[in-house]
Motif scaffolding. Structure first.
Motif, mmCIF file in Angstrom:
data_model
loop_
_atom_site.group_PDB
_atom_site.id
_atom_site.type_symbol
_atom_site.label_atom_id
_atom_site.label_comp_id
_atom_site.label_asym_id
_atom_site.label_seq_id
_atom_site.Cartn_x
_atom_site.Cartn_y
_atom_site.Cartn_z
ATOM 1 N N THR A 1 -5.790 1.052 -4.152
ATOM 2 C CA THR A 1 -6.080 0.290 -2.831
ATOM 3 C C THR A 1 -5.899 -1.100 -2.631
ATOM 4 O O THR A 1 -6.247 -1.764 -3.795
ATOM 5 C CB THR A 1 -7.515 0.600 -2.129
ATOM 6 O OG1 THR A 1 -7.898 2.088 -2.437
ATOM 7 C CG2 THR A 1 -7.629 -0.012 -0.992
ATOM 8 N N HIS B 1 -4.567 -4.925 -6.629
ATOM 9 C CA HIS B 1 -5.311 -3.859 -6.025
ATOM 10 C C HIS B 1 -6.018 -3.319 -6.968
ATOM 11 O O HIS B 1 -6.338 -3.619 -8.041
ATOM 12 C CB HIS B 1 -4.132 -2.654 -5.900
ATOM 13 C CG HIS B 1 -3.248 -2.178 -6.914
ATOM 14 N ND1 HIS B 1 -2.123 -2.956 -7.602
ATOM 15 C CD2 HIS B 1 -3.325 -1.302 -7.802
ATOM 16 C CE1 HIS B 1 -1.610 -2.342 -8.420
ATOM 17 N NE2 HIS B 1 -2.394 -1.281 -8.597
ATOM 18 N N GLN C 1 0.826 -1.163 -0.051
ATOM 19 C CA GLN C 1 0.064 -0.005 0.209
ATOM 20 C C GLN C 1 0.926 1.224 0.058
ATOM 21 O O GLN C 1 0.503 2.333 -0.675
ATOM 22 C CB GLN C 1 -1.010 0.025 1.199
ATOM 23 C CG GLN C 1 -1.828 1.219 1.177
ATOM 24 C CD GLN C 1 -2.913 1.178 -0.137
ATOM 25 O OE1 GLN C 1 -3.641 0.195 -0.396
ATOM 26 N NE2 GLN C 1 -2.923 2.205 -0.646
#
Length: 159
Positions: A76, A94, A11
């Motif tokens: 994300t 993601h 992330q």
């Protein structure tokens, strides 16, 4: 190394590279993306073999986003894990979401990415967007076409 550590590292890379992309900050991006680097979509793939190619591809992509009215570009992590037997490599998935003045600017899409720790820094080495390049032109059409032609010529020469 735990799965939660992998998610945090993944992330962090997504956040930094997304910010660098939208800010046109190539030096920051270069600290988080390895060169050479492979990127692909369902219908196209390219290898960026120099910082200059990375800059061209990222500038072209940013221009595509801005032309579609993108104001926020967020990626994300869905899942990430250390590759079995490797504490220097993380594979994950993601989603990419964008917003513009009128709401969603580009339909959300999924991606796969591999990070590798190189000289103590986690860097993206491979990214696959799960969409056709013609939908958003994530990959520079000129570079993709030139590399595809080079592969075609090499395959012709091998026969």
């Amino acid at each position: 190394m735990t799965a939660s550590e992998a998610v945090l590292i993944y992330q962090d890379n997504l956040d930094v590279v997304s910010r660098a992309l939208m800010d046109c900050d190539l030096p920051l991006m270069m600290r988080h993306i390895a060169v050479p680097n492979m990127m692909s979509t369902k219908d196209t793939e390219i290898v960026m073999s120099s910082p200059e190619e990375l800059d061209i591809v990222m500038s072209d992509f940013r221009n595509q986003l801005l032309a579609r009215g993108v104001e926020t570009y967020e990626r994300t992590c869905i899942e990430a894990a250390f590759v079995a037997g490797r504490d220097d490599m993380i594979a994950g998935r993601h989603k990419t979401a964008t917003t513009g003045e009128d709401g969603v600017a580009v339909a959300e899409y999924l991606n796969h990415m591999v990070l590798m720790r190189i000289d103590g820094q986690w860097k993206g080495i491979w990214l696959q967007a799960i969409m056709d390049n013609t939908e958003l032109q994530i990959l520079s059409p000129d570079i993709a076409a030139a590399q595809a032609e080079a592969r075609r010529m090499l395959n012709t020469l091998r026969r």
